[in-house]
Design a protein around this motif. Structure first.
Motif, short mmCIF file in Angstrom:
data_model
loop_
_atom_site.label_atom_id
_atom_site.label_comp_id
_atom_site.label_asym_id
_atom_site.label_seq_id
_atom_site.Cartn_x
_atom_site.Cartn_y
_atom_site.Cartn_z
N PRO A 102 72.59 30.02 23.16
CA PRO A 102 72.06 28.73 23.30
C PRO A 102 70.70 29.39 24.18
O PRO A 102 70.45 30.12 24.53
CB PRO A 102 72.66 28.16 24.56
N GLY A 103 69.36 28.49 23.49
CA GLY A 103 68.18 28.73 23.91
C GLY A 103 67.31 29.99 23.11
O GLY A 103 66.09 30.12 23.70
N GLU A 104 68.02 30.63 22.16
CA GLU A 104 67.12 31.63 21.43
C GLU A 104 66.11 30.84 20.57
O GLU A 104 66.12 30.01 20.07
CB GLU A 104 68.02 32.45 20.59
N ALA A 105 65.06 31.49 20.46
CA ALA A 105 63.99 31.14 19.61
C ALA A 105 64.14 31.46 18.16
O ALA A 105 64.65 32.51 17.79
CB ALA A 105 62.70 31.81 19.88
N LEU A 106 64.03 30.56 17.20
CA LEU A 106 63.95 30.79 15.84
C LEU A 106 62.63 31.33 15.27
O LEU A 106 61.96 30.44 14.66
CB LEU A 106 64.58 29.58 15.07
N THR A 107 62.31 32.54 15.58
CA THR A 107 61.05 33.17 15.34
C THR A 107 60.90 33.31 13.78
O THR A 107 59.56 33.34 13.52
CB THR A 107 60.99 34.58 16.10
#
Length: 294
Positions: A102-107
């Motif tokens: 949860p909370g990870e960036a989809l860079t």
């Protein structure tokens, strides 16, 4: 087709000059430096009015490079370029394509938005697509993918006696299979089996009748070199001569070269999508051919 201007970002001059020669195109020297406060200064020493500007910028170590790439695109357009395209032989930020926590960036998506907003088209070599079927799922501009397999196949055929192509893991199979098909060469792929949460082992493929051939390990990206090193140890322990390692993109994390050579790899070779001492397979002809189509 409008007249082409080839604009190299810093560190990409050699590939840009090769492209310009193949295309009989003019170079557009880009002056780039940093002010004492760290901000960027750019100046284009060519008139791009009405022309197609081709920015050449491979995007390994992208966090240090991307501001200059975006500034250069806007500069060319502001000075009157009719179109601005990007040749990025290595395309970064393809890894983070799903939230594993949860909370990870989809860079991967954010990066694609930046590039799509500043360029009319993008050309790259063998992007490391995982859960995306194509660049079109990420990028809203026109995306062109150049395959490295023909150049790899030419190099192996010219430089290696009696090769057998070997993929160090399942992800490498698509490159191994395609390179082998182009030169009608034998090929095999290692398999991995999981015996526990942290117990993953590599298994040598059936190489019966191929012991006298020269093993050539092929993969798209050489970063840590760990998988290549493990595959090499298996081959050498089973009586094969020291293999060559051939990669499309040579990223080489710290210690990667040493670990691969210590494992017994006889030579490491990559394409020139990233400028390294191992980049002996030139893709400028392949890139130029597709640029003519664009």
């Amino acid at each position: 087709m409008s007249e082409l201007l080839i604009m190299p970002l810093p560190g990409n001059e050699d590939l840009a000059e090769r492209l310009a020669r193949n295309l009989s195109a003019e170079m557009a020297p880009l002056e780039y430096r940093r002010f004492p406060d760290g901000e960027s200064y750019l100046r284009l020493h060519a008139d791009p009015t009405g022309k197609t500007v081709v920015a050449v910028a491979t995007l390994n170590a992208p966090d240090d490079k991307i501001p200059a790439v975006l500034f250069a695109a806007d500069l060319a357009r502001d000075l009157g370029a009719s179109r601005v395209g990007l040749v990025a032989p290595y395309l970064a930020y393809m890894r983070q394509d799903q939230r594993f926590s949860p909370g990870e960036a989809l860079t991967s998506r954010t990066f694609a938005q930046w590039i799509s907003a500043h360029f009319d088209w993008l050309m790259t070599v063998d992007p490391h697509l995982h859960r995306y079927a194509s660049l079109d799922e990420l990028y809203t501009l026109k995306g062109e993918v150049v395959a490295a397999a023909p150049a790899l196949a030419r190099w192996v055929a010219e430089e290696v006696d009696d090769p057998v192509l070997i993929g160090p893991d399942g992800e490498s199979e698509q490159w191994v299979r395609e390179v082998a098909a182009l030169q009608d060469l034998p090929w095999r792929v290692f398999t991995k089996k999981r015996y526990g949460d942290r117990d993953v082992r590599m298994h040598l493929p059936d190489l019966t009748g191929l012991q006298q051939h020269t093993p050539v390990l092929i993969d798209d990206i050489i970063s840590s070199g760990t998988t290549m090193a493990r595959a090499t140890r298996h081959l050498v322990e089973n009586g094969f001569r020291p293999p060559l390692a051939v990669g499309v993109h040579g990223l080489f994390a710290d210690g990667a070269r040493d670990s691969m050579l210590e494992a017994g790899i006889s030579r490491i070779v990559c394409t020139n999508t990233v400028d390294t001492p191992e980049s002996v397979i030139d893709l400028s002809r392949d890139l130029a051919s597709r640029l003519r189509d664009l």
